[in-house]
Design a protein around this motif. Structure first.
Motif, short mmCIF file in Angstrom:
data_model
loop_
_atom_site.label_atom_id
_atom_site.label_comp_id
_atom_site.label_asym_id
_atom_site.label_seq_id
_atom_site.Cartn_x
_atom_site.Cartn_y
_atom_site.Cartn_z
N GLY A 57 0.83 -1.19 0.00
CA GLY A 57 0.00 0.00 0.00
C GLY A 57 0.86 1.24 0.00
O GLY A 57 2.11 1.17 0.01
N GLN A 58 0.23 2.39 -0.02
CA GLN A 58 0.97 3.65 -0.06
C GLN A 58 1.65 3.90 1.28
O GLN A 58 1.01 3.95 2.33
N VAL A 59 2.97 4.05 1.26
CA VAL A 59 3.76 4.34 2.46
C VAL A 59 3.86 5.85 2.63
O VAL A 59 4.37 6.54 1.73
N VAL A 60 3.38 6.36 3.75
CA VAL A 60 3.41 7.81 3.97
C VAL A 60 4.59 8.22 4.84
O VAL A 60 4.98 9.39 4.85
N ASP A 61 5.19 7.27 5.59
CA ASP A 61 6.36 7.61 6.41
C ASP A 61 7.10 6.32 6.75
O ASP A 61 6.51 5.25 6.90
N CYS A 62 8.42 6.44 6.86
CA CYS A 62 9.28 5.31 7.20
C CYS A 62 10.45 5.84 8.02
O CYS A 62 11.18 6.72 7.56
N ARG A 63 10.62 5.30 9.22
CA ARG A 63 11.69 5.75 10.11
C ARG A 63 12.49 4.55 10.60
O ARG A 63 11.95 3.67 11.26
N ILE A 64 13.79 4.54 10.27
CA ILE A 64 14.69 3.53 10.80
C ILE A 64 15.35 4.10 12.06
O ILE A 64 15.87 5.22 12.03
N CYS A 65 15.35 3.32 13.14
CA CYS A 65 15.87 3.78 14.42
C CYS A 65 16.95 2.81 14.91
O CYS A 65 17.09 1.70 14.42
N GLY A 66 17.66 3.26 15.92
CA GLY A 66 18.70 2.43 16.51
C GLY A 66 20.09 2.89 16.14
O GLY A 66 20.28 3.80 15.32
N ASP A 67 21.07 2.27 16.75
CA ASP A 67 22.47 2.60 16.50
C ASP A 67 22.84 2.22 15.07
O ASP A 67 22.69 1.06 14.68
N PRO A 68 23.31 3.18 14.28
CA PRO A 68 23.66 2.84 12.89
C PRO A 68 24.79 1.83 12.78
O PRO A 68 24.98 1.23 11.73
N HIS A 69 25.56 1.64 13.87
CA HIS A 69 26.67 0.67 13.84
C HIS A 69 26.27 -0.68 14.40
O HIS A 69 27.08 -1.60 14.43
#
Length: 287
Positions: free
Chosen positions: A144-156
């Motif tokens: 479906g249509q994605v209105v927001d996407c947030r990746i969280c956490g330590d990038p390493h």
């Protein structure tokens, strides 16, 4: 002589009895009269008490006229204070009630919107550190249509988590079927979200393509030792990552460390700078 003496004695006894008899009768009559008077008095008192108990002590007849006049003026003054001197009595109370009602409506509306947003959001975990938000959104766009996407956490960290919000609940329900899909080196887990994505203040977002490109070349660095100068920070990142085009080192007298925004000439240098998190600069490990 004996008979005469006996008669005299009998006469004396009869005289004594006759003399004492009126006195005793008089005392008996007096006691009876006194008892009747007390009984009558008590009866009158009881009747009076019963009558008084039925009266209202606040009735107008029991209040002096001077006190009634003062009381009437006081009531009028209090009524004037309550009503106000303008042409809109109780307007302040109505306005306060309206404002309270509006706040309650706004609070209920906000909660309803938040709950609706939660139903349209899924929680994604076990995300490979090399997966970007664009790639994750592309995976779920098939639902479906994605209105927001947030990746969280330590990038390493090897694994991270994310929240993906859809335009409707149908898309969120369909996204649950993607659990176990390989994305990068790990299969992702997809669950219904228990929270909504916090909206971003649009004034903080890039407003042009140039600003977006500049953000891609910039990193935020914190926990910088106060003894380290701006030149030291610049030389450190240039030696480890690449050429720095601009750097802002900020601090105050309250915090024991400082922060910096480091802008590189190319985005690849900014990505390399993320690997510097935990390295010691001065006496502190930077983040």
């Amino acid at each position: 002589m004996a008979a005469v003496a006996q008669n005299v004695v009998n006469s004396d006894d009869q005289f004594t009895k006759n003399c004492n008899s009126p006195t005793q009768n008089s005392e008996t009559d007096t006691n009876k009269s006194s008892s009747d008077s007390k009984s009558e008095f008590q009866k009158n008192i009881n009747e009076l008490a019963d009558i008084l108990s039925k009266l209202n002590p606040l009735a107008e007849e029991f209040i002096p006229s001077s006190f009634r006049l003062k009381n009437d003026q006081s009531v009028q003054n209090n009524f004037s204070k309550i009503s106000g001197n303008d042409n809109f009595p109780n307007n302040r109370r109505r306005r306060n009630n309206f404002n309270q009602g509006r706040r309650r409506m706004n609070g209920r509306s906000f909660r309803a919107q938040r709950e609706e947003s939660i139903r349209r959001t899924v929680y994604v975990s076990d995300i490979d550190q090399h997966v970007t938000e664009e790639r994750l959104a592309a995976l779920f766009s098939s639902c479906g249509q994605v209105v927001d996407c947030r990746i969280c956490g330590d990038p390493h960290s090897v694994l991270r988590f994310a929240f993906v919000e859809f335009a409707d609940e149908h898309g969120a329900r369909a996204a649950l079927s993607l659990g176990g899909t390989m994305l990068g080196f790990y299969p992702v887990r997809v669950l219904p979200s228990k929270t909504a994505i916090l909206p971003v203040n649009p004034t903080f977002l890039p407003r042009s393509e140039d600003e977006r490109e500049m953000c891609a070349r910039t990193v935020y660095c914190t926990n910088i030792d106060k003894k380290v100068s701006q030149l030291d920070v610049k030389n450190y990142f240039e030696s480890a990552c690449g050429e720095v085009s601009r750097l802002r080192l900020l601090g105050d007298n309250v915090h024991s460390t400082r922060i910096a925004f480091v802008e590189f000439t190319i985005a690849e240098s900014a990505i390399m700078a993320l690997n510097c998190s935990g390295m010691v600069l001065g006496t502190q490990p930077i983040r």
